[in-house]
Design an enzyme around this catalytic site. Structure first.
Site, PDB file in Angstrom:
ATOM      1  N   LYS A 115       8.763   7.223  13.471  1.00  0.00           N
ATOM      2  CA  LYS A 115       9.598   8.342  13.030  1.00  0.00           C
ATOM      3  C   LYS A 115      10.767   8.580  13.984  1.00  0.00           C
ATOM      4  CE  LYS A 115       5.923  10.287  10.306  1.00  0.00           C
ATOM      5  NZ  LYS A 115       4.729  11.128  10.405  1.00  0.00           N
ATOM      6  N   LYS A 197       2.358  -3.985  -1.687  1.00  0.00           N
ATOM      7  CA  LYS A 197       1.684  -3.079  -2.609  1.00  0.00           C
ATOM      8  C   LYS A 197       2.612  -1.938  -3.022  1.00  0.00           C
ATOM      9  CE  LYS A 197      -0.347  -0.629   1.251  1.00  0.00           C
ATOM     10  NZ  LYS A 197      -1.169   0.498   1.526  1.00  0.00           N
ATOM     11  N   LYS A 200       5.772   4.488  -1.973  1.00  0.00           N
ATOM     12  CA  LYS A 200       6.888   5.313  -2.409  1.00  0.00           C
ATOM     13  C   LYS A 200       8.205   4.941  -1.751  1.00  0.00           C
ATOM     14  CE  LYS A 200       4.887   9.148   0.200  1.00  0.00           C
ATOM     15  NZ  LYS A 200       4.082  10.321  -0.015  1.00  0.00           N
TER      16      LYS A 200
END
Ligand code: TRP
Length: 334
Positions: A115, A197, A200
């Site tokens: 982050k 896979k 989002k």
């Protein structure tokens, strides 16, 4: 031990839309667990502030996440379904746990480092202590089982460390929380573009959302990567074709799957037909969830009732734990 007495806890961040990967990887398992265990499922609105400080859309996201999860089968009568900020005891326990967490270990957390890289202009202290807040969520109910994906394993390891330190310093109070592994049932849902896979953050066309319209589902599936088909019987399947079969396995009838398997094996398969069938079955699967979530999302009264009831139950459990914490720590002066 009676499973009903074992405590399960998990949190769901109100960012992004629920997709097929979330459904088969997490939500479906919550739905199964709620019948057998004492479950707490929480919308982690406070956690979302670490990366999404703009709260203009937070309320709608919270309502939506709650609606989507209920539409998937989470039952507010069976599990305690609540919103993190409704349980202020979380913040109190978080503060106490912060004294047991070392800055050095927090700085080394992989999600923190990721982050920092993604938002170099907003490296706030909440981001650093994210795993401490997550630990507070879990041990607030003295939960031992935490159904989460692989990406949360380090956070759970940290939670165990904080718990060990607490228990060592102030007396055995908390069980060490373990990631709940579903073994084979932790299904990976492949993306539609043949890479990785469904998630989002990746290519929007490669992920099927539970809120997608019928047309959108069909469009995404028809665009999925294929080729001219096997040129000879019994050819091994390329990855992106394996993926299509896996998706079919999730939502189509076994006879349908078997029919396309044998068409593949004798090299007579037509991918256009297979994708059309997959789209029909996928729509049959997603549409009812989408419709239910949509109608719930418009029923604010009902959602507010659910949240209020969840908060009440969660706070009861939280207050009990905090009293034990304060007794253990000697923070009880009268
Ligand atoms: N960090 C989790 C995620 O990003 C969400 C979360 C918050 C959580 N509190 C939790 C998960 C407690 C399990 C238990 O997915």
């Amino acid at each position: 031990m009676d499973k009903k007495k074992q405590i399960v806890m998990s949190g769901i961040r109100p960012t992004g839309f629920l997709h097929l990967g979330n459904y088969f990887g997490a939500v479906r398992n919550y739905v199964r667990l709620q019948q057998e265990y004492s479950c707490y499922f929480m919308v982690a609105d406070l956690h979302s502030l670490t990366t999404h400080p703009d709260t203009n859309e937070l309320k709608e996201h919270v309502y939506r996440v709650l609606s989507e999860n209920i539409a998937c089968g989470l039952d507010p009568e069976q599990a305690v379904l609540y919103c993190q900020s409704h349980v202020p005891e979380t913040a109190e326990l978080y503060l106490l746990l912060n004294m047991l967490a070392y800055v050095g270990e927090l700085e080394k957390t992989v999600t923190f480092k990721d982050k920092v890289r993604q938002h170099p202009d907003n490296i706030n202290a909440g981001l650093l202590t994210y795993p401490v807040l997550q630990t507070a969520d879990i041990i607030l109910h003295r939960a031992a089982l935490v159904p989460v994906g692989k990406d949360q394993e380090q956070h759970l390891e940290m939670a165990r460390n904080f718990v060990k330190r607490f228990n060592h310093r102030y007396g055995e109070l908390f069980p060490e929380p373990q990631a709940f592994n579903f073994g084979e049932e932790l299904l990976k849902v492949p993306s539609l573009d043949g890479t990785g896979k469904m998630s989002k953050s990746e290519n929007q066309y490669a992920t099927l959302y539970l809120g997608d319209s019928d047309e959108m589902i069909k469009k995404k599936i028809m665009r999925a990567k294929t080729d001219a088909g096997p040129s000879a019987p019994n050819t091994p399947k390329p990855d992106y074709i394996v993926n299509l079969f896996q998706l079919m396995q999730l939502v189509s009838a076994p006879v349908t799957l078997a029919q396309f398997e044998s068409a593949y094996m004798d090299a007579s398969i037509r991918y256009g037909d297979m994708k059309s069938q997959l789209a029909i079955d996928m729509i049959r699967f997603i549409a009812p969830i989408r419709e239910k979530a949509l109608s719930l999302q418009q029923d604010k009264d009902r959602l507010q009732r659910v949240m209020r009831q969840g908060a009440e139950k969660a706070r009861e459990s939280a207050a009990r734990t905090l009293q034990l914490v304060k007794d253990s720590m000697g923070l009880n002066y009268y």
